[in-house]
Design a protein around this motif. Structure first.
Motif, PDB file in Angstrom:
ATOM      1  N   ALA A 272       0.862  -1.190   0.000  1.00  0.00           N
ATOM      2  CA  ALA A 272       0.000   0.000   0.000  1.00  0.00           C
ATOM      3  C   ALA A 272       0.892   1.231   0.000  1.00  0.00           C
ATOM      4  O   ALA A 272       2.072   1.165   0.374  1.00  0.00           O
ATOM      5  N   GLU A 273       0.338   2.341  -0.405  1.00  0.00           N
ATOM      6  CA  GLU A 273       1.075   3.595  -0.433  1.00  0.00           C
ATOM      7  C   GLU A 273       1.645   3.908   0.953  1.00  0.00           C
ATOM      8  O   GLU A 273       0.918   3.931   1.941  1.00  0.00           O
ATOM      9  N   GLY A 274       2.948   4.140   1.021  1.00  0.00           N
ATOM     10  CA  GLY A 274       3.590   4.487   2.282  1.00  0.00           C
ATOM     11  C   GLY A 274       3.915   3.313   3.174  1.00  0.00           C
ATOM     12  O   GLY A 274       4.576   3.486   4.214  1.00  0.00           O
ATOM     13  N   ALA A 275       3.470   2.119   2.824  1.00  0.00           N
ATOM     14  CA  ALA A 275       3.752   0.928   3.633  1.00  0.00           C
ATOM     15  C   ALA A 275       5.171   0.446   3.369  1.00  0.00           C
ATOM     16  O   ALA A 275       5.758   0.744   2.332  1.00  0.00           O
TER      17      ALA A 275
ATOM     18  N   PRO B 238       4.722   1.793  -7.767  1.00  0.00           N
ATOM     19  CA  PRO B 238       5.453   1.007  -6.775  1.00  0.00           C
ATOM     20  C   PRO B 238       4.578   0.259  -5.781  1.00  0.00           C
ATOM     21  O   PRO B 238       5.100  -0.450  -4.920  1.00  0.00           O
ATOM     22  N   VAL B 239       3.257   0.403  -5.881  1.00  0.00           N
ATOM     23  CA  VAL B 239       2.333  -0.379  -5.061  1.00  0.00           C
ATOM     24  C   VAL B 239       1.913  -1.606  -5.857  1.00  0.00           C
ATOM     25  O   VAL B 239       1.508  -1.506  -7.021  1.00  0.00           O
TER      26      VAL B 239
ATOM     27  N   PHE C 124       7.807  -5.085   0.545  1.00  0.00           N
ATOM     28  CA  PHE C 124       7.658  -6.497   0.882  1.00  0.00           C
ATOM     29  C   PHE C 124       8.959  -7.101   1.406  1.00  0.00           C
ATOM     30  O   PHE C 124       8.938  -8.036   2.212  1.00  0.00           O
ATOM     31  N   VAL C 125      10.091  -6.575   0.971  1.00  0.00           N
ATOM     32  CA  VAL C 125      11.367  -7.104   1.406  1.00  0.00           C
ATOM     33  C   VAL C 125      11.544  -6.993   2.916  1.00  0.00           C
ATOM     34  O   VAL C 125      12.325  -7.731   3.523  1.00  0.00           O
ATOM     35  N   GLU C 126      10.838  -6.066   3.532  1.00  0.00           N
ATOM     36  CA  GLU C 126      10.945  -5.876   4.976  1.00  0.00           C
ATOM     37  C   GLU C 126      10.067  -6.858   5.751  1.00  0.00           C
ATOM     38  O   GLU C 126      10.069  -6.863   6.974  1.00  0.00           O
ATOM     39  N   GLY C 127       9.331  -7.691   5.026  1.00  0.00           N
ATOM     40  CA  GLY C 127       8.454  -8.664   5.662  1.00  0.00           C
ATOM     41  C   GLY C 127       9.025 -10.069   5.625  1.00  0.00           C
ATOM     42  O   GLY C 127      10.233 -10.280   5.774  1.00  0.00           O
ATOM     43  N   ASP C 128       8.161 -11.027   5.377  1.00  0.00           N
ATOM     44  CA  ASP C 128       8.517 -12.442   5.473  1.00  0.00           C
ATOM     45  C   ASP C 128       9.014 -12.961   4.132  1.00  0.00           C
ATOM     46  O   ASP C 128       8.313 -13.685   3.420  1.00  0.00           O
TER      47      ASP C 128
END
Length: 213
Positions: A110-113, A175-176, A116-120
């Protein structure tokens, strides 16, 4: 017709882009450590290591577009960010556009989130994903003046393990991350290459984009 250099032009993504660009009559040079298993007629193949001094500059010289489709693994693990940085400095000197092929993990849910690399991200792919994102963030934060650049992220399901079929269709977003009507995210190698070469010809986008079917 454009003069296009594809770095990593015998890999899965680079090979698809080479085939698509050559089929349209562009002047394509493929750079890779390995010779192609099935050379594409009309393509000039150069075997080179981008860790050798002068190799990056030689690939950029005289080109209209440089497509970076290298994978940060093997001898290039930990080297991709520096190679993209060198390309970013050299491309404006040649008046060349720089197109960097990244990964899905560089997109955001989402915008500003957070990306994905920072997740699992699976441990087997985390180092590669993080390196690709560092290369993207360097372009976003400190691209040299005059650099015309594009960073392209494929769908979540993409690669030689899920080649898919050539449909002749794709969707481009920012980028979203995008999803299809069923909540999925996939694209075939052929359709991804179609999108990249269409963008080379049309020059409609800059910055970070994502592509799905």
């Amino acid at each position: 017709m454009a003069r296009i250099a594809v770095l990593g032009g015998t890999g899965y993504t680079g090979g698809s882009i080479v085939r698509e660009a050559a089929s349209r009559g562009h002047h394509v040079t493929s750079y890779s450590r390995n010779a192609p298993a099935e050379p594409v007629p009309g393509v000039h193949y150069v075997q080179a290591s981008f860790l050798e001094e002068g190799a990056v500059a030689a690939a950029v010289a005289g080109q209209d577009v440089v497509v970076e489709a290298l994978a940060p693994r093997g001898e290039l693990a930990g080297q991709l960010e520096g190679i993209v940085g060198d390309l970013a400095k050299l491309a404006p000197e040649q008046g060349a556009r720089l197109v960097v092929i990244g990964g899905w993990s560089g997109l955001r849910p989402a915008e500003g989130a957070p990306r994905f690399v920072e997740g699992d991200v699976p441990a087997a792919f985390r180092a590669e994903a993080e390196e690709m994102v560092r290369a993207l963030e360097a372009l976003e934060q400190a691209a040299p003046e005059g650099l015309d650049w594009l960073f392209v992220s494929p769908a979540q399901t993409y690669g030689s393990y899920a080649q898919g079929e050539a449909t002749g269709r794709y969707r481009i977003g920012g980028p979203v991350a995008q999803q299809d009507a069923d909540g999925g995210s996939a694209i075939s190698g052929a359709d991804f290459a179609l999108a990249v070469v269409d963008e080379i010809e049309r020059h409609e986008h800059r910055g970070h984009i994502g592509v799905i079917s």
